[in-house]
Design an enzyme around this catalytic site. Structure first.
Site, mmCIF file in Angstrom:
data_model
loop_
_atom_site.group_PDB
_atom_site.id
_atom_site.type_symbol
_atom_site.label_atom_id
_atom_site.label_comp_id
_atom_site.label_asym_id
_atom_site.label_seq_id
_atom_site.Cartn_x
_atom_site.Cartn_y
_atom_site.Cartn_z
ATOM 1 C CG LEU A 286 -1.975 -1.095 1.263
ATOM 2 C CD1 LEU A 286 -2.700 -1.104 2.593
ATOM 3 C CD2 LEU A 286 -2.979 -0.910 0.135
ATOM 4 N NE ARG A 287 7.062 1.609 1.862
ATOM 5 C CZ ARG A 287 7.601 0.420 2.001
ATOM 6 N NH1 ARG A 287 7.969 -0.254 0.928
ATOM 7 N NH2 ARG A 287 7.769 -0.125 3.184
ATOM 8 N N GLY A 288 2.412 2.680 -2.402
ATOM 9 C CA GLY A 288 2.085 3.516 -3.563
ATOM 10 C C GLY A 288 0.868 4.382 -3.319
#
Length: 348
Positions: A286-288
């Protein structure tokens, strides 16, 4: 009388740099919101990567620190103070403060772990019973910028340490049963030439943004760049004077954006679309999603807006996602174009 220590080496003005807009935007957004997670700049040799990175620090407002503190501790914010400074404050002792330029620290390729993290004087600790910590580059870079040129040639172990410290905001050094912890809040900026080797995907993913730059092909633009550089080398003070107004305007714009950022909001529908793009691109983790949301807010603040618009997201999303796509050796399409195609599909 001016000493060598007091003299300041002139830095090429950021506003005088021609082209490379994606790189400049990524750096500015990270200065507005350091929690974006830094930026990785990959490009050909001689494209002004190092010049641009060193120039951005000159645009940032001065920071207030506790005088003579090796960690650039904040005078009031406990999260930005070393343990020693916190104890002094808790004991009700008065501290002197100073206003300094945002630290810009270069990390050399041959640096050891002790040089980066700091080390403890074991001999003094054993003989005198005194815990003496020798701060490293992470301490020096606290509340500033840590720049690693040719980061793709740096030892993976050191890259891991840098990324962990940048993500957590703290550096812990443990030697022979002695432990020292200090804040390490910095914007990590890496640059490199893809011909010399790529960064491992799991490390590349940890950088908030990724800018890929190419050599300028237009002859008139190349001439302009060469002329500007020659003028600066011959008479730096005249060049700085010429760009002073533009530098001050951009300084004010960044400072205003930093103040406005906490009030910027992004609608749920837009957040859904960002996550839809990440899902369709098969982005791991979920970093993006998180970085794109942060970068879009920073861009809106940069433009003086309190609400994120679709155009704000379109301006930053390629910088946030292009390096997170899975590499397919048979796929000829550029990752940036892939992101742009999915964005157009989802948002339009």
């Amino acid at each position: 009388m001016t000493t060598i220590k007091d003299s300041v080496r002139p830095v090429f003005p950021f506003t005088a740099i021609v082209g490379q807009d994606q790189m400049k935007l990524a750096l500015i957004l990270n200065m507005i919101d350091p929690k974006i997670g830094g930026v990785m700049i990959m490009g050909d040799r001689g494209t002004g990567k190092s010049t641009t990175i060193r120039a951005i620090a000159d645009l940032l407002p001065k920071i207030s620190i506790i005088e003579d503190d090796p960690f650039n501790s904040h005078p009031t914010d406990l999260d930005l103070m070393s343990d020693f400074a916190q104890n002094v404050i808790r004991n009700g002792e008065l501290v002197n403060t100073a206003s300094v330029n945002v630290p810009m620290v270069d990390l050399p390729l041959g640096a050891t772990e002790d040089r980066v993290c700091g080390t403890i004087d074991i001999e003094k600790a054993l003989n005198e019973g005194v815990k003496t910590f020798e701060p490293g580059l992470l301490a020096k870079a606290n509340r500033g910028i840590l720049y690693v040129d040719e980061v793709n040639l740096l030892d993976d172990h050191l890259v891991d340490i840098l990324l962990d410290s940048a993500a957590s905001g703290w550096n812990t050094v443990e030697r022979e049963g002695i432990s020292v912890r200090h804040p390490a809040r910095f914007v990590l900026v890496g640059s490199g030439n893809p011909e010399e080797g790529e960064l491992r995907p799991q490390l590349l993913d940890r950088f908030g943004m990724h800018a890929e730059i190419r050599t300028v092909k237009d002859a008139s633009l190349r001439v302009k760049i060469v002329e500007q550089r020659s003028q600066f080398d011959q008479n730096p003070s005249l060049c700085l004077e010429e760009y002073e107004d533009r530098q001050n305007q951009l300084k004010a714009k960044i400072s205003n954006a930093q103040d406005l950022l906490p009030d910027v909001s992004i609608d749920f529908s837009l957040r859904m679309k960002i996550s839809q793009v990440c899902g369709q691109l098969d982005v791991d983790g979920l970093r993006g999603d998180i970085v794109t949301n942060r970068a879009a807010k920073a861009f809106a603040a940069y433009n003086g807006q309190k609400n994120v618009e679709i155009d704000d997201i379109k301006e930053v999303i390629v910088l946030c996602l292009s390096h997170r796509l899975r590499k397919d050796p048979l796929d000829k399409m550029d990752s940036g174009i892939k992101v742009s195609n999915i964005v157009a599909e989802v948002f339009d």
